[in-house]
Each structure stands twice: as C-alpha cells, then as structure tokens.
Scaffold this motif. Structure first.
Motif, short mmCIF file in Angstrom:
data_model
loop_
_atom_site.label_atom_id
_atom_site.label_comp_id
_atom_site.label_asym_id
_atom_site.label_seq_id
_atom_site.Cartn_x
_atom_site.Cartn_y
_atom_site.Cartn_z
N SER A 162 0.85 -1.19 0.00
CA SER A 162 0.00 0.00 0.00
C SER A 162 0.88 1.23 0.00
O SER A 162 2.04 1.20 0.43
CB SER A 162 -0.93 0.02 1.23
OG SER A 162 -0.17 0.09 2.43
N GLY A 163 0.31 2.36 -0.49
CA GLY A 163 1.05 3.61 -0.49
C GLY A 163 0.99 4.28 -1.84
O GLY A 163 0.21 3.91 -2.73
N GLU A 164 1.82 5.29 -2.02
CA GLU A 164 1.90 6.01 -3.28
C GLU A 164 3.32 6.52 -3.47
O GLU A 164 4.07 6.70 -2.50
CB GLU A 164 0.90 7.18 -3.33
CG GLU A 164 1.08 8.19 -2.22
CD GLU A 164 0.41 7.79 -0.92
OE1 GLU A 164 0.92 8.20 0.14
OE2 GLU A 164 -0.60 7.07 -0.96
N ILE A 165 3.70 6.75 -4.71
CA ILE A 165 5.06 7.19 -5.02
C ILE A 165 5.04 7.93 -6.35
O ILE A 165 4.28 7.58 -7.26
CB ILE A 165 6.04 6.00 -5.07
CG1 ILE A 165 7.48 6.48 -5.26
CG2 ILE A 165 5.65 5.01 -6.16
CD1 ILE A 165 8.50 5.38 -5.08
N ILE A 166 5.87 8.98 -6.44
CA ILE A 166 5.97 9.79 -7.66
C ILE A 166 7.43 9.77 -8.11
O ILE A 166 8.34 10.08 -7.33
CB ILE A 166 5.53 11.24 -7.40
CG1 ILE A 166 4.07 11.28 -6.92
CG2 ILE A 166 5.70 12.09 -8.66
CD1 ILE A 166 3.60 12.66 -6.48
N VAL A 167 7.64 9.40 -9.37
CA VAL A 167 8.97 9.45 -9.99
C VAL A 167 8.88 10.46 -11.12
O VAL A 167 8.27 10.21 -12.16
CB VAL A 167 9.40 8.07 -10.52
CG1 VAL A 167 10.80 8.17 -11.12
CG2 VAL A 167 9.35 7.02 -9.43
N GLY A 168 9.46 11.63 -10.92
CA GLY A 168 9.37 12.69 -11.90
C GLY A 168 10.23 12.43 -13.13
O GLY A 168 11.16 11.61 -13.11
N ALA A 169 9.90 13.14 -14.21
CA ALA A 169 10.70 13.03 -15.44
C ALA A 169 12.13 13.45 -15.16
O ALA A 169 12.38 14.50 -14.54
CB ALA A 169 10.08 13.89 -16.53
N GLY A 170 13.09 12.66 -15.58
CA GLY A 170 14.50 12.93 -15.33
C GLY A 170 15.03 12.28 -14.05
O GLY A 170 16.25 12.29 -13.81
N GLU A 171 14.14 11.72 -13.22
CA GLU A 171 14.55 11.08 -11.98
C GLU A 171 14.64 9.56 -12.10
O GLU A 171 14.90 8.88 -11.10
CB GLU A 171 13.56 11.44 -10.86
CG GLU A 171 13.44 12.93 -10.59
CD GLU A 171 12.36 13.25 -9.57
OE1 GLU A 171 11.66 12.30 -9.13
OE2 GLU A 171 12.21 14.42 -9.20
N GLU A 172 14.42 9.04 -13.30
CA GLU A 172 14.34 7.59 -13.47
C GLU A 172 15.63 6.88 -13.07
O GLU A 172 15.59 5.86 -12.35
CB GLU A 172 14.01 7.25 -14.94
CG GLU A 172 12.63 7.71 -15.40
CD GLU A 172 12.63 9.14 -15.92
OE1 GLU A 172 11.59 9.59 -16.40
OE2 GLU A 172 13.71 9.78 -15.85
N HIS A 173 16.77 7.41 -13.50
CA HIS A 173 18.05 6.73 -13.22
C HIS A 173 18.32 6.68 -11.72
O HIS A 173 18.69 5.62 -11.19
CB HIS A 173 19.19 7.43 -13.95
CG HIS A 173 20.54 6.84 -13.66
ND1 HIS A 173 20.92 5.59 -14.12
CD2 HIS A 173 21.58 7.31 -12.92
CE1 HIS A 173 22.14 5.32 -13.70
NE2 HIS A 173 22.57 6.35 -12.98
N ALA A 174 18.14 7.80 -11.04
CA ALA A 174 18.40 7.85 -9.60
C ALA A 174 17.44 6.93 -8.84
O ALA A 174 17.81 6.32 -7.83
CB ALA A 174 18.27 9.29 -9.09
N PHE A 175 16.20 6.83 -9.32
CA PHE A 175 15.22 5.97 -8.67
C PHE A 175 15.55 4.49 -8.87
O PHE A 175 15.48 3.67 -7.94
CB PHE A 175 13.82 6.28 -9.22
CG PHE A 175 12.77 5.29 -8.83
CD1 PHE A 175 12.31 5.20 -7.53
CD2 PHE A 175 12.23 4.43 -9.78
CE1 PHE A 175 11.35 4.27 -7.17
CE2 PHE A 175 11.26 3.51 -9.45
CZ PHE A 175 10.82 3.42 -8.14
#
Length: 389
Positions: A162-175
C-alpha cells in the motif's frame, strides 16, 4: 516533446480485496483463493498475511496449507472479480479515455498527459481517484506516477502492498539505480541467473553495461534490458484492452508429468478447440502463448507468432508446439499447462489474390469445415484429431 504522465493504479491481492468487501468478517483473516474441492488445486490469490508466510500464486493448495495452516480457503468467483474490475474501470475513465487494463487482477495504467487543465496535476488526479474508489467501491488502491509504464510499474512494486510514489521526469536513473534486479518487469529467471553470475545485483549495475555487451549473452533481449535498466519505455497506454479478447485453455494434470506426449496431446486438443472458436467468431490469432507451471511453483511462458494471423487448427498446433519446446527446458515435472491465443484480426471474407494455398492447406480447410459442422451439431467432444509423434 511533452513528458508523459502515466499513473499505475493497483489494488493489491485483488481477489482477496473483493472478497473482503463482500464479507467484512474476512478482514485481517489469512485468506487463500483456490478451488478447495479440487484434487490438485492451485492458489489463485492470497492475502498479505499468507504472502508473509511464504504462499505464492500458482503454488499447490496442499503446499500453501502447510505454509499457512491458519488460512481460510475460498473458491475463486471469477464473475464477481470481473464485475469489480469493470466498476473500477468505470471510475477511472472519467479522468482519461486512455486506460489500459490487464486481467481481472485490479491493476491498470492511465495516461493523463495533457489533462491538467481539466483535472489538475497528475498527483491530484491520483489522490482524488484513490478516495473515489475507496468511498465508492470499498477498495483501497495504491498508485504510482511515472514518465512511462515501466517506471510506474516498478514504482508500484516498491511501495507494495500500500502507499503512493511519484517518480518525476529525469529522476528515473536515480530511482532505479539502487533497486534489485528482481523488480525489473519482464526479466526472466534464466536472465537473472546469468546477471547474478556476472555479479550484477541492482538495476544500476545492469545500466552500466553497454548495448553491445548485453547483446553477447542475451542477443535481441539485450536491447530490452539496456533500455529497461535506464527507465526507457515508449510503449503507449492501449485503451479498450478486454479480457474477452483472449482465448484461454488450461489443464491441471492428475499427477505431475514429465512425459512429452502428454504435454503435446494437451496442446493439440486445446488448439483445435481454440481454432473452432476462432472460426465461429470469424477472427484470426497472431500469437499463441504456452504457459507451464512446474511442481516447485515456478512457471515458464513462451510465445510463437504468425504475423498474418490464422484460424487453421493445424497451423495453431505448430505454433503451440514451437512455444512448448521453448518453454519446457527444465527437468522438473509439470503441474499444469495453459494455452492463450490473442492479438486477433478479423478474417477477411475475400480470399487473398496473392496467397496461393497448397493442396495440403486446401485439404486441411475442407477437413476443418467438416469437423466444425459436426462439432456445432453434436458438440466438440465427439471428434479429436490424431497425430503420430
């Protein structure tokens, strides 16, 4: 080019969640969704409590009972789950017409790119949608937001259950960099073993390899691994995906088997049933998928395709046996076998001007037409095709 905003909405353990909405006394009770009276039942779904005890989808019911003896067992109610999935999709489509659903498993993708003027920023859409589904259906979805389907899918795996998460554009590699390879969608067990032998354990480790280096051990699959490890996925959200557009046949063996003739016989029977169904609907399948469930709970799926599409049972059989040969690589007994036909095309009523059928193909068409006539009148079980291996 505008960055995409893809929301992945997922109701964890969907069948269990639906059963708990129907019967509130089941909340916090370990649950197994499986055919209780079947001699060799397989777990369809399980609650988080059973999951923590080691139960997994596709596990035999007898083994799941040993892992979680306190679990309550409920028989699957597929029409109920299908109805709940339809209600979930109806709640979502008011925000965007680009909604892609999979099976009746409680997860879907939404492309909300460019909808901010109507509905606000994508995170606000996800928050409102979660509240709406919770209040209207009693189901509590988790959600993730990413720049593409792959990143959104991985993000939802990170916050499970359960939960939520946001991965912004340009943050893919770090995530992605610190995450284990097991979270990468589409990574096969054999591929993960090879990467482990190379001492690669995280997605970041995989991303350090060039496309040429990945092509050496993985060939064409190297391109996918190269892009996936960098969070690249150009696949669109495909609206209108319907479970009914897949024809599925599944067989659970009375005893686990390692006999090739048994597996081939099951495939032959199923493809002739599927072919009859295709011809009645006047559609053709471009892909046949064979899935094997082994007695140790692991599974393998492989596919074979015909770009032109076919409803010829003999050609479907060739595709199924080709996929079976690719899927059956382990020296482990097989518990169940399923065949899926999908990627349909409408069958043209006019014969092709440039496709010359061989005498054998014409004979097969006449034979199948006769078999269809008999099956329509007396039932499909009265006729079976035979083969010499």
């Amino acid at each position: 080019m505008q960055d995409r905003s893809i929301i992945h909405l997922n109701i964890t353990d969907f069948a269990v969640a639906v059963e708990r909405v129907c019967d509130r006394s089941l909340v916090a009770v370990p649950l197994l969704i499986a055919p209780e009276n079947a001699a060799r039942g397989i777990v369809h779904d399980m609650s988080e409590e059973a999951y923590q005890d080691g139960v997994r989808k596709g596990m035999s019911l007898s083994r799941a009972r040993r892992y979680c003896p306190a679990a309550r067992i409920l028989s699957p109610r597929l029409p109920v789950y299908r109805k709940a999935m339809t209600a979930l999709v109806n709640e979502v489509v008011c925000y965007t017409p680009l909604v892609e659903q999979g099976q009746e498993d409680g997860h879907l993708f939404m492309d909300v790119t460019g909808t901010h003027r109507l509905h606000g920023p994508p995170p606000d859409i996800a928050w409102r949608l979660r509240k709406r589904v919770l209040s209207g259906l009693g189901l509590d979805p988790m959600w993730s937001l990413g720049s593409n389907k792959l990143v959104a899918k991985i993000a939802s795996r990170v916050v499970r259950p359960s939960g939520e998460i946001i991965v912004g554009a340009g943050e893919e590699h770090a995530f992605l960099k610190p995450l284990p390879l097991s979270l990468l969608p589409g990574l096969r067990n054999t591929e993960q073993k090879i990467l482990t032998d190379f001492n690669l354990v995280t997605i970041g480790d995989l991303a350090r390899l060039s496309k040429q280096q990945l092509r050496l051990p993985f060939r064409k699959r190297g391109d996918y691994l190269y892009n996936a490890s960098r969070g690249r996925d150009a696949s669109p959200v495909l609206p209108g995906v319907d479970r009914r557009l897949r024809i599925i046949r599944e067989h659970v063996f009375a005893e686990d088997t390692e006999r090739a003739e048994e597996l081939r016989t099951v495939c032959s029977i199923f493809v002739h049933e599927i072919g009859h169904c295709l011809r009645k609907r006047k559609i053709q399948a471009r892909r046949v998928v064979v899935s094997l469930m082994y007695c140790d709970g692991r599974s393998a799926s492989r596919q074979a395709t015909d770009k032109q599409g076919t409803d010829n049972s003999f050609m479907l059989r060739s595709l199924a046996l080709k996929a079976l040969g690719s899927a059956w690589k382990r020296r482990i007994r097989v518990r169940s076998c399923s065949i899926i036909a999908d990627q349909f095309l409408p069958r043209s009523p006019q014969p092709s001007l440039f496709c010359m059928h061989s005498v054998r193909e014409l004979q097969q068409q006449k034979l199948l037409a006769a078999m269809d006539a008999v099956a329509d009148r007396f039932g499909s079980a009265v006729l079976r095709s035979g083969s010499c291996w």
